[in-house]
Design a protein around this motif. Structure first.
Motif, PDB file in Angstrom:
ATOM      1  N   VAL A 187       0.814  -1.219   0.000  1.00 65.95           N
ATOM      2  CA  VAL A 187       0.000   0.000   0.000  1.00 65.95           C
ATOM      3  C   VAL A 187       0.847   1.268   0.000  1.00 65.95           C
ATOM      4  N   ARG A 188       2.130   1.152   0.366  1.00 61.44           N
ATOM      5  CA  ARG A 188       3.001   2.322   0.392  1.00 61.44           C
ATOM      6  C   ARG A 188       4.442   1.880   0.216  1.00 61.44           C
ATOM      7  N   LEU A 189       5.186   2.637  -0.582  1.00 61.14           N
ATOM      8  CA  LEU A 189       6.605   2.395  -0.806  1.00 61.14           C
ATOM      9  C   LEU A 189       7.357   3.621  -0.301  1.00 61.14           C
ATOM     10  N   ILE A 190       8.357   3.400   0.557  1.00 62.92           N
ATOM     11  CA  ILE A 190       9.163   4.493   1.106  1.00 62.92           C
ATOM     12  C   ILE A 190      10.631   4.112   0.992  1.00 62.92           C
ATOM     13  N   LEU A 191      11.426   5.025   0.444  1.00 63.46           N
ATOM     14  CA  LEU A 191      12.869   4.822   0.348  1.00 63.46           C
ATOM     15  C   LEU A 191      13.558   5.549   1.493  1.00 63.46           C
ATOM     16  N   MET A 192      14.708   5.028   1.895  1.00 59.98           N
ATOM     17  CA  MET A 192      15.565   5.732   2.842  1.00 59.98           C
ATOM     18  C   MET A 192      17.002   5.583   2.370  1.00 59.98           C
ATOM     19  N   THR A 193      17.831   6.549   2.718  1.00 60.77           N
ATOM     20  CA  THR A 193      19.227   6.495   2.311  1.00 60.77           C
ATOM     21  C   THR A 193      20.072   7.344   3.239  1.00 60.77           C
ATOM     22  N   GLY A 194      21.311   6.975   3.329  1.00 58.90           N
ATOM     23  CA  GLY A 194      22.288   7.764   4.063  1.00 58.90           C
ATOM     24  C   GLY A 194      23.147   8.587   3.121  1.00 58.90           C
ATOM     25  N   HIS A 195      22.837   8.527   1.839  1.00 57.74           N
ATOM     26  CA  HIS A 195      23.647   9.204   0.818  1.00 57.74           C
ATOM     27  C   HIS A 195      22.892  10.403   0.268  1.00 57.74           C
ATOM     28  N   ILE A 196      23.575  11.523   0.177  1.00 53.30           N
ATOM     29  CA  ILE A 196      22.941  12.701  -0.414  1.00 53.30           C
ATOM     30  C   ILE A 196      23.410  12.916  -1.852  1.00 53.30           C
ATOM     31  N   ASP A 197      24.341  12.089  -2.309  1.00 52.74           N
ATOM     32  CA  ASP A 197      24.914  12.224  -3.649  1.00 52.74           C
ATOM     33  C   ASP A 197      24.191  11.336  -4.666  1.00 52.74           C
ATOM     34  N   LEU A 198      22.883  11.478  -4.752  1.00 54.13           N
ATOM     35  CA  LEU A 198      22.106  10.650  -5.668  1.00 54.13           C
ATOM     36  C   LEU A 198      22.319  11.114  -7.098  1.00 54.13           C
ATOM     37  N   THR A 199      22.442  10.164  -8.000  1.00 55.52           N
ATOM     38  CA  THR A 199      22.634  10.515  -9.404  1.00 55.52           C
ATOM     39  C   THR A 199      21.343  11.077  -9.990  1.00 55.52           C
ATOM     40  N   ASP A 200      21.479  11.740 -11.118  1.00 55.32           N
ATOM     41  CA  ASP A 200      20.293  12.267 -11.789  1.00 55.32           C
ATOM     42  C   ASP A 200      19.324  11.149 -12.147  1.00 55.32           C
ATOM     43  N   GLN A 201      19.868   9.993 -12.571  1.00 60.11           N
ATOM     44  CA  GLN A 201      19.009   8.871 -12.954  1.00 60.11           C
ATOM     45  C   GLN A 201      18.229   8.338 -11.749  1.00 60.11           C
ATOM     46  N   VAL A 202      18.884   8.223 -10.619  1.00 57.49           N
ATOM     47  CA  VAL A 202      18.203   7.758  -9.411  1.00 57.49           C
ATOM     48  C   VAL A 202      17.125   8.758  -9.006  1.00 57.49           C
ATOM     49  N   ASN A 203      17.459  10.044  -9.033  1.00 56.28           N
ATOM     50  CA  ASN A 203      16.454  11.064  -8.711  1.00 56.28           C
ATOM     51  C   ASN A 203      15.272  10.991  -9.665  1.00 56.28           C
ATOM     52  N   LEU A 204      15.529  10.756 -10.939  1.00 56.55           N
ATOM     53  CA  LEU A 204      14.458  10.635 -11.932  1.00 56.55           C
ATOM     54  C   LEU A 204      13.580   9.422 -11.630  1.00 56.55           C
ATOM     55  N   ASP A 205      14.207   8.288 -11.300  1.00 59.32           N
ATOM     56  CA  ASP A 205      13.446   7.080 -10.951  1.00 59.32           C
ATOM     57  C   ASP A 205      12.566   7.317  -9.730  1.00 59.32           C
ATOM     58  N   ILE A 206      13.111   7.996  -8.736  1.00 56.39           N
ATOM     59  CA  ILE A 206      12.360   8.286  -7.518  1.00 56.39           C
ATOM     60  C   ILE A 206      11.174   9.185  -7.837  1.00 56.39           C
ATOM     61  N   GLN A 207      11.400  10.212  -8.636  1.00 59.32           N
ATOM     62  CA  GLN A 207      10.321  11.126  -9.019  1.00 59.32           C
ATOM     63  C   GLN A 207       9.274  10.431  -9.869  1.00 59.32           C
ATOM     64  N   LYS A 208       9.721   9.606 -10.813  1.00 57.42           N
ATOM     65  CA  LYS A 208       8.804   8.896 -11.708  1.00 57.42           C
ATOM     66  C   LYS A 208       7.817   8.023 -10.930  1.00 57.42           C
ATOM     67  N   GLN A 209       8.306   7.410  -9.878  1.00 58.38           N
ATOM     68  CA  GLN A 209       7.454   6.520  -9.077  1.00 58.38           C
ATOM     69  C   GLN A 209       6.812   7.253  -7.905  1.00 58.38           C
TER      70      GLN A 209
END
Length: 123
Positions: free
Chosen positions: A77-99
């Protein structure tokens, strides 16, 4: 139920304990494979809280596998990501936004996490 997928034992155990103390039904997994097993075995709806970077894959890999399978997707019912990294690539940011995935940065702000969980009220 809340499924916490985190490969760092201390972090996973701390999150599971914090959520249990707040009376959530919660379990942990240490890998994409273990997380998939738990999703498949779930008998009711669940919230997935997964680390972005895992030793043998990523939280995005896990999310892609779940969303590609209609039977599994209907359980989550819900998907939540967590990370200790602030250096996310543009592709990862795009994937996160897309979903349209919420992302929490470690150390996890428990109040922010609890507010996200309250939106779905899975206890």
């Amino acid at each position: 139920m809340i499924l916490v997928v985190e490969d760092e034992d201390d972090v996973r155990e701390e999150l599971v304990e914090m959520l249990e103390l707040r009376r959530f039904d919660v379990c942990g997994a240490d890998s994409v494979a273990s997380g998939m097993e738990q999703v498949r075995a779930a008998s009711g709806p669940l919230i997935l809280l997964t680390d972005l970077r895992l030793r043998e894959g990523s939280g995005l890999d896990l999310i892609r596998q779940i969303t590609a399978d209609p039977a599994l997707r209907s359980k989550v019912v819900r998907l939540i990501l967590m990370t200790g990294h602030i250096d996310l690539t543009d592709q990862v940011n795009l994937d996160i936004q897309k979903q349209d995935l919420p992302i929490l940065f470690k150390p996890i702000d428990s109040e922010l996490l609890l507010s996200l969980l309250a939106q779905d009220a899975v206890t």
